[in-house]
Write an enzyme that holds these catalytic residues in place. Structure first.
Site, short mmCIF file in Angstrom:
data_model
loop_
_atom_site.label_atom_id
_atom_site.label_comp_id
_atom_site.label_asym_id
_atom_site.label_seq_id
_atom_site.Cartn_x
_atom_site.Cartn_y
_atom_site.Cartn_z
CB ILE A 101 94.81 95.91 43.06
CG1 ILE A 101 95.53 94.62 42.60
CG2 ILE A 101 95.84 96.96 43.46
CD1 ILE A 101 96.35 94.80 41.34
CG ASP B 249 81.57 104.55 33.27
OD1 ASP B 249 82.74 104.99 33.27
OD2 ASP B 249 81.11 103.85 32.35
CG ASN C 223 93.03 99.96 41.35
OD1 ASN C 223 93.99 99.24 41.11
ND2 ASN C 223 91.80 99.47 41.55
CE1 TYR D 217 94.62 96.46 31.61
CE2 TYR D 217 96.70 95.42 31.05
CZ TYR D 217 95.84 95.94 32.00
OH TYR D 217 96.21 95.97 33.32
CE LYS E 145 96.08 99.58 33.33
NZ LYS E 145 95.63 100.39 34.48
#
Length: 273
Positions: free
Chosen positions: A17, A60, A87, A151, A155
């Site tokens: 993406i 990183d 992103n 995860y 988010k």
């Protein structure tokens, strides 16, 4: 051109993406900083976009001082900074039994704390240009799947960060902060993941309607097209907003009740961005 002469940092943009967003931004007149952990695809992308339009930074983002260095690359190369696209993300399956403290901390460091640190490092320059931030989240931010525990939480935290800073930074610094939450996207990594799981090469051509009413899943270029609106001046004064990009409502869905269909859906469960 909707992004004429804007300078934009896009993290995690060597592939997937992020790469699609970088390509679309340059096509719309922007200059971009391509960032990631994979030098080879990053170098290929920058060569394609052209040195006058793109620079590459491999590091990183959780490393000490990395956000500041990334901002310095943009300002040194192009003289200003108009936008940041957060992103870059760590994706890993885990549930209550398989999630340990180390994994949880690493997930939060990459997916939540690193975006925060980059926004903080970029803020003095974004304030000068009355720029913006676009965070790339996930529909899993709303609750997530049982096997995407850490995860999903990371988010969800990013979404709260967006709403909080979208208010305070807009009022105090003139900097807008918004977020898009992609659903299932056909990235290079998703293709690789499914092949490693033993699926046929064209698995995405025969998806169950419950997951793909349109007969296919989203493409990176479609996420990039949506990103341009939030990076462009045409989104006006809108800030602190989160928009889901999926082909069905993620919450409150009525999935098929027959067990055969459900088993098939579980077998083809997506690994989201």
């Amino acid at each position: 051109m909707r992004l004429h002469n804007k300078v934009i940092i896009i993290t995690g943009s060597c592939t997937g993406i992020g790469k699609a967003i970088a390509e679309r931004c340059v096509a719309e007149g922007a200059k971009v900083i391509v960032h990631g952990l994979e030098p080879q695809p990053g170098e290929v992308l920058v060569a394609k976009l052209g040195k006058a339009k793109a620079r590459l930074h491999i590091e990183d983002l959780t490393a000490n001082g990395a956000p500041q260095r990334l901002v310095e690359v943009a300002v040194t190369a192009f003289g200003k900074l108009n936008a940041v696209v957060n992103n870059a993300a760590l994706i890993a399956t885990s549930n209550i039994n398989s999630t340990d403290s180390h994994l949880f901390r690493r997930m939060l460091e990459v997916n939540t704390i690193a975006p925060f640190a980059l926004i903080k490092a970029a803020l003095p320059y974004l304030s000068r240009t009355r720029g913006c931030v676009l965070n790339i989240g996930s529909v899993n931010a709303w609750s997530g799947e049982p096997d995407m525990l850490a995860y999903s939480v990371s988010k969800g935290a990013l979404m709260t960060l967006t709403r909080n800073l979208g208010d305070t930074l807009h009022r105090e610094n003139g900097v807008r902060v918004n977020q898009i939450n992609p659903g299932w996207v056909l990235t290079e990594k998703e293709l690789q993941n499914k092949q490693e799981q033993g699926f046929e090469e064209d698995w995405y051509a025969t998806l169950p309607p419950a997951y793909a009413p349109a007969g296919r899943i989203l493409r990176p270029a479609e996420i990039a097209a949506a990103a341009v609106y939030w990076l462009a001046d045409e989104s006006g004064p809108v800030s602190g907003q989160v928009v889901d990009l999926e082909q069905y409502p993620f919450m409150g869905r009525n999935l098929p009740k027959d067990s055969a269909t459900l088993l098939h859906l579980l077998a083809t469960r997506p690994v989201p961005h």
